[in-house]
Design a protein around this motif. Structure first.
Motif, PDB file in Angstrom:
ATOM      1  N   VAL A   1      46.767 -47.256  34.551  1.00  0.00           N
ATOM      2  CA  VAL A   1      47.660 -46.123  34.807  1.00  0.00           C
ATOM      3  C   VAL A   1      47.710 -45.814  36.301  1.00  0.00           C
ATOM      4  O   VAL A   1      48.786 -45.560  36.863  1.00  0.00           O
ATOM      5  N   ALA A   2      46.549 -45.860  36.967  1.00  0.00           N
ATOM      6  CA  ALA A   2      46.517 -45.596  38.413  1.00  0.00           C
ATOM      7  C   ALA A   2      47.305 -46.652  39.195  1.00  0.00           C
ATOM      8  O   ALA A   2      47.979 -46.336  40.175  1.00  0.00           O
ATOM      9  N   SER A   3      47.239 -47.904  38.787  1.00  0.00           N
ATOM     10  CA  SER A   3      47.973 -48.953  39.505  1.00  0.00           C
ATOM     11  C   SER A   3      49.477 -48.803  39.337  1.00  0.00           C
ATOM     12  O   SER A   3      50.247 -49.180  40.225  1.00  0.00           O
ATOM     13  N   ALA A   4      49.930 -48.262  38.216  1.00  0.00           N
ATOM     14  CA  ALA A   4      51.366 -48.049  38.013  1.00  0.00           C
ATOM     15  C   ALA A   4      51.889 -46.900  38.857  1.00  0.00           C
ATOM     16  O   ALA A   4      53.081 -46.862  39.192  1.00  0.00           O
ATOM     17  N   GLU A   5      51.020 -45.961  39.231  1.00  0.00           N
ATOM     18  CA  GLU A   5      51.456 -44.808  40.008  1.00  0.00           C
ATOM     19  C   GLU A   5      51.607 -45.118  41.491  1.00  0.00           C
ATOM     20  O   GLU A   5      52.319 -44.406  42.196  1.00  0.00           O
ATOM     21  N   ASP A   6      50.970 -46.164  42.003  1.00  0.00           N
ATOM     22  CA  ASP A   6      51.012 -46.499  43.435  1.00  0.00           C
ATOM     23  C   ASP A   6      51.955 -47.678  43.652  1.00  0.00           C
ATOM     24  O   ASP A   6      51.688 -48.783  43.171  1.00  0.00           O
ATOM     25  N   PRO A   7      53.077 -47.485  44.400  1.00  0.00           N
ATOM     26  CA  PRO A   7      54.032 -48.586  44.612  1.00  0.00           C
ATOM     27  C   PRO A   7      53.429 -49.802  45.308  1.00  0.00           C
ATOM     28  O   PRO A   7      53.935 -50.907  45.167  1.00  0.00           O
ATOM     29  N   ARG A   8      52.349 -49.601  46.063  1.00  0.00           N
ATOM     30  CA  ARG A   8      51.772 -50.706  46.826  1.00  0.00           C
ATOM     31  C   ARG A   8      51.327 -51.845  45.915  1.00  0.00           C
ATOM     32  O   ARG A   8      51.459 -53.024  46.267  1.00  0.00           O
ATOM     33  N   TYR A   9      50.804 -51.521  44.735  1.00  0.00           N
ATOM     34  CA  TYR A   9      50.306 -52.562  43.846  1.00  0.00           C
ATOM     35  C   TYR A   9      51.429 -53.329  43.154  1.00  0.00           C
ATOM     36  O   TYR A   9      51.178 -54.366  42.552  1.00  0.00           O
ATOM     37  N   THR A  10      52.626 -52.828  43.252  1.00  0.00           N
ATOM     38  CA  THR A  10      53.786 -53.559  42.742  1.00  0.00           C
ATOM     39  C   THR A  10      54.466 -54.348  43.841  1.00  0.00           C
ATOM     40  O   THR A  10      54.828 -55.514  43.667  1.00  0.00           O
ATOM     41  N   VAL A  11      54.627 -53.737  45.040  1.00  0.00           N
ATOM     42  CA  VAL A  11      55.404 -54.343  46.118  1.00  0.00           C
ATOM     43  C   VAL A  11      54.658 -55.502  46.768  1.00  0.00           C
ATOM     44  O   VAL A  11      55.219 -56.589  46.961  1.00  0.00           O
TER      45      VAL A  11
ATOM     46  N   ARG B   1      55.847 -59.505  47.170  1.00  0.00           N
ATOM     47  CA  ARG B   1      56.137 -60.138  48.470  1.00  0.00           C
ATOM     48  C   ARG B   1      55.288 -61.393  48.678  1.00  0.00           C
ATOM     49  O   ARG B   1      55.774 -62.398  49.215  1.00  0.00           O
ATOM     50  N   GLU B   2      54.045 -61.326  48.254  1.00  0.00           N
ATOM     51  CA  GLU B   2      53.185 -62.499  48.420  1.00  0.00           C
ATOM     52  C   GLU B   2      53.675 -63.667  47.566  1.00  0.00           C
ATOM     53  O   GLU B   2      53.670 -64.819  48.014  1.00  0.00           O
TER      54      GLU B   2
END
Length: 347
Positions: free
Chosen positions: A325-335, A339-340
């Motif tokens: 749930v925490a990873s879904a709230e932070d855009p950094r873990y998606t973006v 990109r990589e």
């Protein structure tokens, strides 16, 4: 060039878009100016560090709306049930009726609680039944619904036959059939989580089933150690050690491979839950491996080992849930992972 060539609008015949001095000459002048101004101080950053955000500050992904107590409990109880069915079949085949009865009752009770938690989160039982209207092999949710629908009655039949002493042949068949489905019941929820877009769940798709398999084995062994006769717990003690090793090893391997997306496992509440899970699981396995645990005088040690293993398994499921749930709230873990992957494909 004479004065008549200069007009109010600029130099007659000049094309500023093409004749303007740009590129290397301007860049060279700019670099020389910066070197003169910043001599002795080093280059000063003028652009702030990039921050990952989305429109209006909203997350890129919609975080899961599942209730933590319902779904994390559903994950834990399903794993406990599946591994207990394996232990029940082993106890029945090796002539350990006390161990087999505890495992059968544990499997039936755990799968009932797991289904109850799932239906409570769905809102009403009809929604679970609606999932059985479709059989879709490519959908973990569809296959999981059918798996539970077939597995739960088998555990009930096995437990009922053992308690009542009737229909023993049918009960033995139900025990064996439940044991065949047990590994899938214990691990399909990991596939279900990995099939979502939640970064910290999706990126662990390789190791998470092994983590859940080890955690389920630890929980089933813990229940047997706490409730079964001490002289019949040898298979449970071995399962505790093997399950704990698989759970802890696979989880560490998963975090190392995930890279940035593993950060939610190391922060805040999820980190505390997962750290407690590691300590309880390792401690419970150590107590289970102690020779005195399998004797009558070591009953207190066996109960302590069982409680530690059960609590550690539950803490792991809750920690994994909250980290996702925490990873879904932070855009950094998606973006960043996107990109990589794009650079890896194009580079």
């Amino acid at each position: 060039m004479s004065e008549s060539d200069v007009t109010r609008g600029g130099l007659r015949g000049a094309r500023p878009g093409r004749d303007a001095v740009t590129g290397a000459q301007d860049a060279g002048r700019s670099r020389r100016g910066r070197r003169r101004r910043g001599r002795g101080r080093g280059e000063q950053p003028m652009v702030p560090e990039a921050r990952f955000s989305s429109y209006y500050g909203r997350p890129i992904l919609n975080k899961p709306t599942w209730q933590a107590l319902d779904i994390a409990g559903y994950l834990f109880l399903g794993g406990l049930a599946g591994a207990s069915s394996l232990l029940a079949a082993g106890g029945q085949a090796s002539g350990r009726p006390g161990l087999a009865r505890v495992a059968k009752l544990g499997a039936a009770g755990a799968i009932s609680g797991s289904l109850g938690a799932l239906v409570h989160d769905l809102g009403r039982p009809a929604r679970f039944l609606n999932m059985l209207r479709v059989f879709k092999p490519t959908s973990p949710m569809s296959m999981g619904s059918w798996l539970l629908a077939g597995y739960a009655p088998l555990t009930m039949a096995a437990a009922a036959a053992d308690v009542t002493g009737r229909a023993r042949v049918a009960g033995a068949g139900a025990t064996a059939a439940a044991a065949c489905l047990g590994p899938a019941v214990a691990t399909y929820t990991a596939v279900l989580l990995s099939d979502t877009a939640v970064p910290s769940w999706h990126e662990g798709y390789r190791e998470l089933p092994f983590v859940f398999a080890g955690s389920a084995s630890s929980a089933a062994a813990g229940l047997a150690l706490a409730c079964a006769p001490a002289g019949q717990t040898a298979p449970a003690r071995r399962m505790a050690v093997l399950g704990a090793g698989l759970e802890l090893g696979a989880f560490q391997l998963m975090k190392r491979r995930m890279g940035l997306v593993a950060e939610p496992f190391e922060q805040g509440g999820p980190h505390r839950l997962l750290r407690a899970a590691e300590l309880l699981t390792a401690g419970g396995a150590a107590l289970a491996a102690y020779p005195g645990t399998g004797r009558r005088r070591g009953r207190a040690c066996a109960v302590a080992a069982g409680v530690a293993l059960l609590t550690g398994s539950a803490a792991l499921r809750f920690g994994v849930f909250h980290a996702g749930v925490a990873s879904a709230e932070d855009p950094r873990y998606t973006v960043v992972p996107q990109r990589e992957r794009l650079r890896a494909r194009t580079g």
